[in-house]
Scaffold this motif. Structure first.
Motif, mmCIF file in Angstrom:
data_model
loop_
_atom_site.group_PDB
_atom_site.id
_atom_site.type_symbol
_atom_site.label_atom_id
_atom_site.label_comp_id
_atom_site.label_asym_id
_atom_site.label_seq_id
_atom_site.Cartn_x
_atom_site.Cartn_y
_atom_site.Cartn_z
ATOM 1 N N VAL A 114 0.842 -1.197 0.000
ATOM 2 C CA VAL A 114 0.000 0.000 0.000
ATOM 3 C C VAL A 114 0.879 1.249 0.000
ATOM 4 O O VAL A 114 0.640 2.190 -0.774
ATOM 5 C CB VAL A 114 -0.975 0.001 1.191
ATOM 6 C CG1 VAL A 114 -1.680 1.345 1.321
ATOM 7 C CG2 VAL A 114 -1.996 -1.124 1.052
ATOM 8 N N GLU A 115 1.903 1.273 0.837
ATOM 9 C CA GLU A 115 2.799 2.425 0.891
ATOM 10 C C GLU A 115 3.502 2.641 -0.442
ATOM 11 O O GLU A 115 3.603 3.782 -0.923
ATOM 12 C CB GLU A 115 3.817 2.254 2.018
ATOM 13 C CG GLU A 115 3.209 2.386 3.395
ATOM 14 C CD GLU A 115 4.194 2.103 4.520
ATOM 15 O OE1 GLU A 115 5.411 1.998 4.269
ATOM 16 O OE2 GLU A 115 3.733 1.992 5.665
ATOM 17 N N MET A 116 3.989 1.570 -1.067
ATOM 18 C CA MET A 116 4.668 1.695 -2.363
ATOM 19 C C MET A 116 3.702 2.199 -3.434
ATOM 20 O O MET A 116 4.065 3.063 -4.236
ATOM 21 C CB MET A 116 5.264 0.353 -2.795
ATOM 22 C CG MET A 116 6.492 -0.027 -2.023
ATOM 23 S SD MET A 116 7.370 -1.490 -2.644
ATOM 24 C CE MET A 116 6.117 -2.529 -3.299
ATOM 25 N N GLU A 117 2.491 1.678 -3.459
ATOM 26 C CA GLU A 117 1.519 2.110 -4.449
ATOM 27 C C GLU A 117 1.105 3.561 -4.230
ATOM 28 O O GLU A 117 0.879 4.296 -5.196
ATOM 29 C CB GLU A 117 0.309 1.179 -4.464
ATOM 30 C CG GLU A 117 0.634 -0.181 -5.052
ATOM 31 C CD GLU A 117 -0.544 -1.140 -5.099
ATOM 32 O OE1 GLU A 117 -1.608 -0.861 -4.484
ATOM 33 O OE2 GLU A 117 -0.407 -2.188 -5.758
ATOM 34 N N GLU A 118 1.027 3.996 -2.990
ATOM 35 C CA GLU A 118 0.729 5.400 -2.702
ATOM 36 C C GLU A 118 1.838 6.306 -3.239
ATOM 37 O O GLU A 118 1.567 7.346 -3.833
ATOM 38 C CB GLU A 118 0.565 5.620 -1.195
ATOM 39 C CG GLU A 118 -0.826 5.356 -0.684
ATOM 40 C CD GLU A 118 -1.864 6.317 -1.223
ATOM 41 O OE1 GLU A 118 -1.680 7.547 -1.134
ATOM 42 O OE2 GLU A 118 -2.874 5.818 -1.744
#
Length: 110
Positions: free
Chosen positions: A99-103
């Motif tokens: 989720v953090e990488m995609e954000e």
């Protein structure tokens, strides 16, 4: 269903042992969480098959089309046994990392 929200994502888990009921409840409550990055915690399901995971595919596609993350968490099914369109990881920490990488990717418009 149990919702655990923070500033970046909502982690959804289920106390009921039926995957079909969980998916139905998730679809029914989707309007409440459609703007959140979603981590679907399937770790409590002792009998989970690739077919069960694939049943989340349409909801995953719909959610990702809206520019939000949708990650399933299970250590019972390998990511190699499901389509590439499904984000499946074995731990909650890995789901949070995705989720953090995609954000970051969305912020950078990659």
């Amino acid at each position: 269903m149990v919702f655990d929200k923070d500033e970046m994502m909502t982690i959804i888990s289920q106390e009921n042992p039926s995957i079909d009921i969980f998916l139905r409840n998730l679809e029914n409550d989707y309007s409440k969480i459609k703007n959140d990055n979603l981590v679907i915690d399937l770790l409590s399901f002792s009998k989970l098959t690739p077919y069960n995971v694939v049943s989340f595919l349409e909801l995953s596609k719909k959610h990702r089309k809206n520019g939000k993350s949708f990650v399933l968490v299970s250590d019972k099914v390998s990511y190699e046994d499901v389509p590439d369109e499904i984000n499946l990881v074995p731990t909650l920490q890995e789901a949070k990392d995705i989720v953090e990488m995609e954000e970051i990717e969305r912020d950078l418009e990659l």
